[in-house]
Write a protein that holds these residues in place. Structure first.
Motif, PDB file in Angstrom:
ATOM      1  N   PHE A  52      28.890  -4.999 118.414  1.00  0.00           N
ATOM      2  CA  PHE A  52      27.895  -5.729 119.203  1.00  0.00           C
ATOM      3  C   PHE A  52      28.583  -6.599 120.266  1.00  0.00           C
ATOM      4  O   PHE A  52      28.117  -6.702 121.407  1.00  0.00           O
ATOM      5  CB  PHE A  52      27.008  -6.559 118.276  1.00  0.00           C
ATOM      6  N   LYS A  53      29.698  -7.193 119.844  1.00  0.00           N
ATOM      7  CA  LYS A  53      30.452  -8.062 120.761  1.00  0.00           C
ATOM      8  C   LYS A  53      30.897  -7.276 122.002  1.00  0.00           C
ATOM      9  O   LYS A  53      30.789  -7.738 123.138  1.00  0.00           O
ATOM     10  CB  LYS A  53      31.682  -8.594 120.016  1.00  0.00           C
ATOM     11  N   SER A  58      26.764   9.680 115.210  1.00  0.00           N
ATOM     12  CA  SER A  58      25.946   8.938 114.238  1.00  0.00           C
ATOM     13  C   SER A  58      25.399   7.670 114.866  1.00  0.00           C
ATOM     14  O   SER A  58      26.085   6.995 115.645  1.00  0.00           O
ATOM     15  CB  SER A  58      26.777   8.594 112.990  1.00  0.00           C
ATOM     16  N   THR A  59      24.125   7.358 114.530  1.00  0.00           N
ATOM     17  CA  THR A  59      23.493   6.144 115.086  1.00  0.00           C
ATOM     18  C   THR A  59      23.676   4.955 114.157  1.00  0.00           C
ATOM     19  O   THR A  59      23.410   3.822 114.543  1.00  0.00           O
ATOM     20  CB  THR A  59      21.971   6.355 115.257  1.00  0.00           C
ATOM     21  N   GLY A  60      24.047   5.225 112.916  1.00  0.00           N
ATOM     22  CA  GLY A  60      24.147   4.159 111.921  1.00  0.00           C
ATOM     23  C   GLY A  60      22.986   4.204 110.944  1.00  0.00           C
ATOM     24  O   GLY A  60      23.055   3.635 109.858  1.00  0.00           O
ATOM     25  N   LYS A  85      15.667  -1.147 119.078  1.00  0.00           N
ATOM     26  CA  LYS A  85      15.341  -2.578 118.945  1.00  0.00           C
ATOM     27  C   LYS A  85      16.586  -3.365 118.544  1.00  0.00           C
ATOM     28  O   LYS A  85      17.544  -2.804 118.001  1.00  0.00           O
ATOM     29  CB  LYS A  85      14.214  -2.773 117.927  1.00  0.00           C
ATOM     30  N   LYS A  86      16.522  -4.661 118.812  1.00  0.00           N
ATOM     31  CA  LYS A  86      17.630  -5.544 118.448  1.00  0.00           C
ATOM     32  C   LYS A  86      17.236  -6.288 117.180  1.00  0.00           C
ATOM     33  O   LYS A  86      16.173  -6.884 117.112  1.00  0.00           O
ATOM     34  CB  LYS A  86      17.901  -6.521 119.597  1.00  0.00           C
ATOM     35  N   THR A 125      19.437  -1.229 116.734  1.00  0.00           N
ATOM     36  CA  THR A 125      19.086  -0.142 115.820  1.00  0.00           C
ATOM     37  C   THR A 125      17.857   0.602 116.353  1.00  0.00           C
ATOM     38  O   THR A 125      17.488   0.452 117.517  1.00  0.00           O
ATOM     39  CB  THR A 125      18.896  -0.694 114.383  1.00  0.00           C
ATOM     40  N   ARG A 126      17.249   1.441 115.531  1.00  0.00           N
ATOM     41  CA  ARG A 126      16.075   2.208 115.949  1.00  0.00           C
ATOM     42  C   ARG A 126      14.916   1.866 115.015  1.00  0.00           C
ATOM     43  O   ARG A 126      15.126   1.602 113.839  1.00  0.00           O
ATOM     44  CB  ARG A 126      16.317   3.729 115.849  1.00  0.00           C
ATOM     45  N   LYS A 127      13.687   1.907 115.574  1.00  0.00           N
ATOM     46  CA  LYS A 127      12.511   1.606 114.735  1.00  0.00           C
ATOM     47  C   LYS A 127      12.284   2.712 113.718  1.00  0.00           C
ATOM     48  O   LYS A 127      11.982   2.472 112.561  1.00  0.00           O
ATOM     49  CB  LYS A 127      11.265   1.463 115.612  1.00  0.00           C
TER      50      LYS A 127
END
Ligand code: EPS
Length: 402
Positions: A394-395, A307-309, A286-287, A293-295
Motif C-alpha cells: 500500500f505504501k 493474484s488479486t489477494g 474499494k479501499k 480490495t474488491r467488493k
C-alpha cells in the motif's frame, strides 16, 4: 523454481516422486503427507482396490530431523496390490504366460496408448494412465501445501455435484460474491467436506447422491461430477501478464486439467460471466483500511493472470469413470470384430478423490509462483522477502500515486 516428477505403474512395485526446489528448513513429516494420502483414498463409490491399499509415504531423501535440506526430496509409496501382480508386472523378462488385453475401453487411454506407443498389449497403456499415479502427486504436492501454510495460504475443496445432483444452497455464489468472513480459510471447506462420504456440504444432497450411486452400481454404470477448489490467504501479485506461460490462471487450468478424467475448468464465474453485462460481471475496487480490495470475487482471485489477494476459486468437471461393468461397444483388436468393452475392476465414482487431487495441483501451482516471487534458499530468507513485499504494497502505491 520448484518442480516434481512422479514414476510408477498402477500395479507395479511402488509409486515414487522427486520434488525439487523447496528451500531449506521447512518442517515436514510423513504423517503430514499420509493425512493427505488418506483423504485421496476416501469417498463413497470407490472400488475394491481402495480396500487393498492404505497409502503411506516413505521419505527417502532431502529431509533431516523433520526439516527440508534444500536438496531433492524423494519419496516412495508401496503398492500393496503388487503382491498379486508380480508376474504380470515383472520388470525382468518373464516366461510366465500373459493374457494380453486386446479390447480397448471407450473413454480410457487404452486405444490412444497402444496407437501412440506401438504396444501389443493394452495392459501397457493401462498401467501408467491409471489414476493410481495421483497418489504420488498428492504426496509430492503435500510439500508445496506445507510451504504455503507457513505463509497463511490454505487450500480446500468440496464436491459441488455428482450425477447432476446439486445442493439447493449455491455455496459457489457465496464465494463469488465474496460473502465470506475476512478471516476465511479455504481449508475450512475441506474440513467440512471431509466429514461427508461424498465430500459435499449438504446432508440432503449427500443422501440423494449416495442413493444414486447405489442404483448405478447395480446397473454397472458410473458417474462424474463437478467440484470447487479454493485457495485463500494469497498476497496480490503472484503470476504475471507478460507471457502466456506465466499467467497464474492459465497454469492452474493446465494443472487441474491434467488430473485424470477432468474435462473442464473454470476460474471464478467462468462460463456464467459470458452471459452477464460487464457492469455486473466485474469486481468493484474499494479501499479498506490500508489495502485495496474488491467488493466481489467473480474474477476468482485472478485478474490479468495475477493474484488479486482474494481467494482463488476454481470449478472443474470430472467425466464418469470409463470402465463400465455394463459395457458399451468396442472392437476386439485381435479379431477386429464388434464386441462389448472389457470389464475390469474399477471405481464407480471418484469425484471426491478428484477434488483432493485438484487441491494438490492447485497447491503446487501457487507454490511455484510463490517461490518465483519470494525465492530464497531457506524458509527464513523467504519469510524476509515475503514480509518486505507484503508490508509495503500500500505504501508503494501511495508513494507512486498520491
Ligand atoms: C483405475 C482403476 C482402479 C482404480 C484406480 C484407477 O484400480 P484397479 O485397476 O487396480 O482396480 O482404483 O485408482 C487407484 C488405484 C488409485 O489409487 O486412485 C484406472 O483404471 O484409472
Amino acid at each position: 523454481m520448484i518442480r516434481f516428477l512422479t514414476a510408477g505403474e498402477s500395479h507395479g512395485k511402488a509409486l515414487t516422486a522427486i520434488f525439487e526446489g523447496i528451500p531449506a528448513n521447512l518442517s515436514i513429516s510423513s504423517d503430514y503427507i499420509n493425512f493427505q494420502l488418506k483423504r485421496r483414498q476416501a469417498g463413497y463409490g470407490r472400488g475394491m482396490r481402495m480396500k487393498i491399499e492404505s497409502d503411506k509415504v516413505e521419505i527417502l531423501s532431502g529431509v533431516r530431523y523433520g526439516k527440508t535440506l534444500g536438496s531433492p526430496i524423494s519419496m516412495i509409496i508401496k503398492n500393496k496390490d503388487w503382491a498379486n501382480w508380480s508376474e504380470t508386472m515383472s520388470v525382468e523378462k518373464s516366461s510366465a504366460p500373459t493374457n494380453k488385453i486386446t479390447i480397448p475401453r471407450p473413454g480410457h487411454a487404452d486405444l490412444v496408448g497402444i496407437t501412440k506407443y506401438n504396444f501389443d498389449d493394452i495392459r501397457d497403456s493401462i498401467e501408467r494412465s491409471s489414476a493410481r499415479e495421483t497418489a504420488s502427486r498428492v504426496a509430492a504436492c503435500s510439500i508445496a501445501r506445507k510451504l504455503l501454510e507457513v505463509f497463511g495460504i490454505t487450500i480446500g475443496s468440496y464436491v459441488e455435484s455428482i450425477g447432476g445432483i446439486y445442493s439447493r444452497v449455491n455455496y459457489l455464489n457465496t464465494l463469488l460474491e465474496n460473502k465470506i468472513a475476512s478471516n476465511f480459510k479455504a481449508v475450512s471447506l475441506s474440513n467440512k467436506a471431509d466429514k461427508s462420504a461424498v465430500r459435499v456440504l449438504d446432508k440432503v444432497q449427500e443422501e440423494k447422491i449416495i442413493s444414486k450411486i447405489k442404483t448405478i452400481k447395480k446397473k454397472g454404470d458410473t458417474l462424474g461430477g463437478t467440484f470447487i477448489t479454493v485457495a485463500s490467504g494469497l498476497p496480490a501479485g503472484l503470476g504475471s501478464f507478460v507471457h502466456y506461460d506465466t499467467k497464474l490462471d492459465a497454469e492452474i487450468a493446465q494443472a487441474i486439467l491434467s488430473v485424470n478424467a477432468v474435462k473442464a475448468v473454470e476460474i471464478g464465474s467462468g462460463f456464467e460471466s459470458a452471459h452477464l453485462y460487464g457492469s455486473n460481471s466485474h469486481d468493484e475496487i474499494k479501499k479498506v483500511g490500508d489495502t485495496l480490495t474488491r467488493k466481489t470475487n467473480r474474477a476468482g482471485g485472478i485478474e490479468g493472470g495475477i493474484s488479486t489477494g482474494l481467494p482463488i476459486i476454481v470449478r472443474a468437471a470430472m467425466k464418469p469413470i470409463a470402465t463400465l461393468m455394463s459395457p458399451i461397444q468396442s472392437v476386439d483388436l485381435k479379431t477386429l470384430k464388434k464386441v462389448d468393452a472389457r470389464r475390469e475392476r474399477s471405481d464407480f465414482v471418484a469425484v471426491p478423490a478428484c477434488a483432493v487431487i485438484a487441491e494438490s495441483m492447485l497447491a503446487f501451482t501457487i507454490a511455484k509462483h510463490f517461490v518465483v516471487k519470494f525465492g530464497g534458499d531457506s524458509i527464513e530468507e523467504m519469510k524476509d522477502n515475503y514480509k518486505n513485499y507484503t508490508s509495503k504494497i500500500f505504501k508503494r502505491i501511495k508513494n507512486n500515486f498520491v
